[in-house]
Design a protein around this motif. Sequence first.
Motif, PDB file in Angstrom:
ATOM      1  N   ASP A  75       0.836  -1.216   0.000  1.00 39.86           N
ATOM      2  CA  ASP A  75       0.000   0.000   0.000  1.00 39.86           C
ATOM      3  C   ASP A  75       0.869   1.264   0.000  1.00 39.86           C
ATOM      4  OD1 ASP A  75       0.731  -0.718   2.670  1.00 39.86           O
ATOM      5  OD2 ASP A  75      -0.698   0.765   3.407  1.00 39.86           O
ATOM      6  N   GLU A  76       2.063   1.159   0.538  1.00 36.14           N
ATOM      7  CA  GLU A  76       2.978   2.309   0.512  1.00 36.14           C
ATOM      8  C   GLU A  76       3.494   2.547  -0.919  1.00 36.14           C
ATOM      9  OE1 GLU A  76       4.888   2.316   4.986  1.00 36.14           O
ATOM     10  OE2 GLU A  76       5.670   0.848   3.568  1.00 36.14           O
ATOM     11  N   LYS A  77       3.773   1.468  -1.616  1.00 38.46           N
ATOM     12  CA  LYS A  77       4.204   1.618  -3.019  1.00 38.46           C
ATOM     13  C   LYS A  77       3.090   2.271  -3.837  1.00 38.46           C
ATOM     14  CE  LYS A  77       6.983  -2.605  -2.813  1.00 38.46           C
ATOM     15  NZ  LYS A  77       7.042  -4.019  -3.219  1.00 38.46           N
ATOM     16  N   GLU A  78       1.869   1.782  -3.576  1.00 42.71           N
ATOM     17  CA  GLU A  78       0.713   2.311  -4.309  1.00 42.71           C
ATOM     18  C   GLU A  78       0.564   3.821  -4.042  1.00 42.71           C
ATOM     19  OE1 GLU A  78      -4.097   1.596  -4.289  1.00 42.71           O
ATOM     20  OE2 GLU A  78      -2.850   0.208  -3.154  1.00 42.71           O
ATOM     21  N   ALA A  79       0.793   4.211  -2.799  1.00 41.33           N
ATOM     22  CA  ALA A  79       0.654   5.627  -2.435  1.00 41.33           C
ATOM     23  C   ALA A  79       1.739   6.470  -3.114  1.00 41.33           C
ATOM     24  CB  ALA A  79       0.732   5.773  -0.921  1.00 41.33           C
ATOM     25  N   ILE A  80       2.966   5.978  -3.118  1.00 39.95           N
ATOM     26  CA  ILE A  80       4.050   6.751  -3.759  1.00 39.95           C
ATOM     27  C   ILE A  80       3.771   6.888  -5.257  1.00 39.95           C
ATOM     28  CG2 ILE A  80       6.518   6.776  -4.337  1.00 39.95           C
ATOM     29  CD1 ILE A  80       7.040   5.520  -1.576  1.00 39.95           C
ATOM     30  N   ILE A  81       3.279   5.816  -5.864  1.00 39.15           N
ATOM     31  CA  ILE A  81       2.962   5.891  -7.302  1.00 39.15           C
ATOM     32  C   ILE A  81       1.832   6.911  -7.543  1.00 39.15           C
ATOM     33  CG2 ILE A  81       2.008   4.599  -9.272  1.00 39.15           C
ATOM     34  CD1 ILE A  81       3.632   2.172  -8.213  1.00 39.15           C
ATOM     35  N   ALA A  82       0.852   6.910  -6.646  1.00 37.05           N
ATOM     36  CA  ALA A  82      -0.247   7.895  -6.779  1.00 37.05           C
ATOM     37  C   ALA A  82       0.320   9.311  -6.707  1.00 37.05           C
ATOM     38  CB  ALA A  82      -1.286   7.681  -5.685  1.00 37.05           C
ATOM     39  N   PHE A  83       1.262   9.537  -5.792  1.00 32.00           N
ATOM     40  CA  PHE A  83       1.890  10.867  -5.725  1.00 32.00           C
ATOM     41  C   PHE A  83       2.669  11.159  -7.014  1.00 32.00           C
ATOM     42  CE2 PHE A  83       5.935  13.082  -4.942  1.00 32.00           C
ATOM     43  CZ  PHE A  83       5.409  14.361  -4.914  1.00 32.00           C
ATOM     44  N   LEU A  84       3.437  10.195  -7.484  1.00 29.53           N
ATOM     45  CA  LEU A  84       4.229  10.427  -8.707  1.00 29.53           C
ATOM     46  C   LEU A  84       3.328  10.784  -9.893  1.00 29.53           C
ATOM     47  CD1 LEU A  84       6.916   7.594  -8.381  1.00 29.53           C
ATOM     48  CD2 LEU A  84       7.200  10.043  -7.922  1.00 29.53           C
ATOM     49  N   ASN A  85       2.148  10.212  -9.901  1.00 27.95           N
ATOM     50  CA  ASN A  85       1.203  10.540 -10.981  1.00 27.95           C
ATOM     51  C   ASN A  85       0.757  12.001 -10.940  1.00 27.95           C
ATOM     52  OD1 ASN A  85       1.163   8.067 -12.296  1.00 27.95           O
ATOM     53  ND2 ASN A  85      -0.396   7.233 -10.929  1.00 27.95           N
ATOM     54  N   THR A  86       0.852  12.636  -9.775  1.00 25.46           N
ATOM     55  CA  THR A  86       0.463  14.054  -9.700  1.00 25.46           C
ATOM     56  C   THR A  86       1.506  14.956 -10.364  1.00 25.46           C
ATOM     57  OG1 THR A  86       1.555  14.612  -7.584  1.00 25.46           O
ATOM     58  CG2 THR A  86      -0.662  13.646  -7.456  1.00 25.46           C
ATOM     59  N   LEU A  87       2.626  14.378 -10.771  1.00 31.73           N
ATOM     60  CA  LEU A  87       3.688  15.175 -11.412  1.00 31.73           C
ATOM     61  C   LEU A  87       3.544  15.205 -12.934  1.00 31.73           C
ATOM     62  CD1 LEU A  87       6.694  13.990  -9.200  1.00 31.73           C
ATOM     63  CD2 LEU A  87       5.404  16.117  -9.021  1.00 31.73           C
ATOM     64  N   THR A  88       2.458  14.612 -13.434  1.00 22.99           N
ATOM     65  CA  THR A  88       2.211  14.645 -14.882  1.00 22.99           C
ATOM     66  C   THR A  88       1.545  15.974 -15.250  1.00 22.99           C
ATOM     67  OG1 THR A  88       1.922  12.251 -14.882  1.00 22.99           O
ATOM     68  CG2 THR A  88       1.102  13.445 -16.807  1.00 22.99           C
ATOM     69  N   ASP A  89       2.118  16.650 -16.208  1.00 21.39           N
ATOM     70  CA  ASP A  89       1.640  17.970 -16.637  1.00 21.39           C
ATOM     71  C   ASP A  89       0.862  17.796 -17.943  1.00 21.39           C
ATOM     72  OD1 ASP A  89       1.340  20.534 -17.589  1.00 21.39           O
ATOM     73  OD2 ASP A  89       3.405  21.156 -17.191  1.00 21.39           O
ATOM     74  N   GLU A  90      -0.441  17.549 -17.798  1.00 24.19           N
ATOM     75  CA  GLU A  90      -1.277  17.243 -18.973  1.00 24.19           C
ATOM     76  C   GLU A  90      -1.266  18.386 -19.990  1.00 24.19           C
ATOM     77  OE1 GLU A  90      -2.578  14.404 -19.364  1.00 24.19           O
ATOM     78  OE2 GLU A  90      -2.682  13.500 -17.363  1.00 24.19           O
ATOM     79  N   LYS A  91      -1.326  19.596 -19.492  1.00 26.35           N
ATOM     80  CA  LYS A  91      -1.385  20.751 -20.383  1.00 26.35           C
ATOM     81  C   LYS A  91      -0.124  20.832 -21.246  1.00 26.35           C
ATOM     82  CE  LYS A  91      -2.921  25.524 -20.009  1.00 26.35           C
ATOM     83  NZ  LYS A  91      -3.129  26.646 -19.098  1.00 26.35           N
ATOM     84  N   TYR A  92       1.002  20.565 -20.607  1.00 22.08           N
ATOM     85  CA  TYR A  92       2.281  20.591 -21.325  1.00 22.08           C
ATOM     86  C   TYR A  92       2.326  19.498 -22.393  1.00 22.08           C
ATOM     87  CZ  TYR A  92       7.288  19.764 -22.020  1.00 22.08           C
ATOM     88  OH  TYR A  92       8.530  19.569 -22.569  1.00 22.08           O
ATOM     89  N   LEU A  93       1.829  18.322 -22.026  1.00 22.94           N
ATOM     90  CA  LEU A  93       1.912  17.190 -22.960  1.00 22.94           C
ATOM     91  C   LEU A  93       0.975  17.379 -24.147  1.00 22.94           C
ATOM     92  CD1 LEU A  93       2.082  14.382 -20.278  1.00 22.94           C
ATOM     93  CD2 LEU A  93       3.928  15.119 -21.787  1.00 22.94           C
ATOM     94  N   LYS A  94      -0.113  18.126 -23.937  1.00 17.88           N
ATOM     95  CA  LYS A  94      -1.075  18.333 -25.034  1.00 17.88           C
ATOM     96  C   LYS A  94      -0.644  19.446 -25.971  1.00 17.88           C
ATOM     97  CE  LYS A  94      -5.126  16.576 -22.618  1.00 17.88           C
ATOM     98  NZ  LYS A  94      -6.052  16.944 -21.575  1.00 17.88           N
ATOM     99  N   LYS A  95       0.414  20.178 -25.584  1.00 16.37           N
ATOM    100  CA  LYS A  95       0.823  21.342 -26.376  1.00 16.37           C
ATOM    101  C   LYS A  95       1.165  20.990 -27.811  1.00 16.37           C
ATOM    102  CE  LYS A  95       4.244  23.576 -24.502  1.00 16.37           C
ATOM    103  NZ  LYS A  95       5.200  24.487 -23.901  1.00 16.37           N
TER     104      LYS A  95
END
Lengths: 263, 341
Positions: free
Chosen positions: B321-341
């Motif tokens: 569950d700790e791994k799952e939580a860290i991965i969930a946090f890492l997913n918040t570092l995705t910049d959708e707006k930048y990637l759609k540019k």
Amino acid sequence: MKAIRLNFFSILTILIFFSFLYSGCNKQKDETAVLKVIFDHKVKDRNLEFYKFIYKAKAGYPYKIVTLRYFNSDFELYKDDNSILKLDTFHYREADKAHEYTREMILDIPAGTYNGFSFIHGLGDKYNKPIKGTEKHSLPNTVDEYLDMYWPWQDDGQYHYMKYEGEYIAGNDTLSFKLHMGPTNGNKNYITIDKLPFDDTTVNPGDTMVITLVLDLNEFIENPETYDFNKFGKGIMKNQEAQDILKKNGKNAYSIKKVEILK
Amino acid sequence: MKKALFLLALIFIFFSCTNNDTSVSKQYNPTPFQFSQQIPERDFPLYIPADNPLTVEGVELGKDLFANKILSVDNELSCTSCHNPDKAFASNNRFDKGYKGKLMTKNTMSLTNLIFNKYFGWEGSHSSLEEAILSTIENKDEFHENWDNVIVKLLDAGYADKFSKAFGTDDITPNLVAKAIAQYLRSNVSVNSKFDRAYYFEDSSARFTPLETKGYELFLSEKGDCFHCHRVGPFFDNRFHNNGLDAHPEKGLAHVTNEASDIGKFKTGSLRNIAITAPYMHDGRFKTLKEVLDFYSDHVNYSSTLDPNMNHEGGIYLEEDEKEAIIAFLNTLTDEKYLKK
């Protein structure tokens, strides 16, 4: 109203007058000398050498040093008339080859006679203010090395005071230690290094007084209390007992190797 | 009269000394480049060389060159062949193909946020971005081209005018090609992820879920101990570390420094947009973030240069569950707006 006509000689006279005036205003500048502080290291009776298992901790472990980074601040020079010159600045020292440029701190000081030096190991309150949200850092945000000293619980302050890391051998295991000092749980945890005295030394205007400091890294784990790597493990940033030992031991860790005047 | 002439001569000498850059055209008047998004300045030192400030014209030229196969031998490859703009300028291949289809030996690094970087390449082979670009063109395994050919091809393709607009000179030189591409890459800034909106911009719509919060707390704790290398802000530290991938590591930074103490050290990769830049590590050995966390949890290898921040007893022993939580946090570092540019 009569117009004033200036010829070449009157302009020259005015220029000479103002240049005298200017040099008069800068008389204080002529009394300025330079202080150079050199930050060197040793480990008990040996020089600091990275990545070599050549040191022995009092707790019984052979150890090697891998990383050494720290701040100093709130420097004070003691004058022969018992007054104190406060030098309101900080210094970052990183001891590996690539950061050799951090070995020296150079400041202007008034010429005079001095006989002691004190400072903080770590950062005083001015340079390590707690911050909230998007507030600015206390130190310039243009230097990666300062930002690398990030301390994640910013209600206490923003920076590690020291990262002193390495490995030790316990039985058949080679383990890592990380002496990370910083403010935690409301405790400031920086170390005030009391006056390190030296003989009366006069620095004349234009001359440089060089103070060579030596930080003995073994002191942190030996004197007066034995710091046991095994007891505290490598995560001590929120461990006040470990921080207290480092604070107490670090108090004795600095000495002045020499003070010299460069003409 | 003589005195007046003397003064005039002095004035003439003074002004003649102040304009010594005759190589730049008088019409050269580039537009300073403005970033389309706010960079939260407190955690992000910018590395922009004094002799290569970002201009609209330079960035446009660099973008054109970055995607242009004209820079490689036989017009076979462009920078985008490996550094995919849709993937934060990384690649989802373990190893990309270079000259004549030869596989590279390192995973393609993301070229996003290079403006925050001091060193370039996994082994820190280049101390400037311009230098890294210059070497790619002539690298036998990459573009395999020589600069004389590149310049002839650019002239034939009518690039002189674009260089004139970007740099005020019709001369196309290797340095100017590198400068233009470097400007473009420095203009690629991604600091608008959910994390940024929550942390820097205090956007209430970007509130973390309990799982993301737990992951961030682990990230900042000495148990997870991610933050010492992946500094909050850029999420890397402009340093090199041996993170224990192998008991007998590759040379890494030692390839450049020849220091035994640098064996096995590689540049810390940024975690920004990490969810879409698989595979991971300098050799792309891990296909998923879960594999990465399994490694840090239980499979760290000891060698004499292993970073003290790594747990020398095999790992940090995370629960699932700790791994799952860290991965969930890492997913918040995705910049959708930048990637759609």
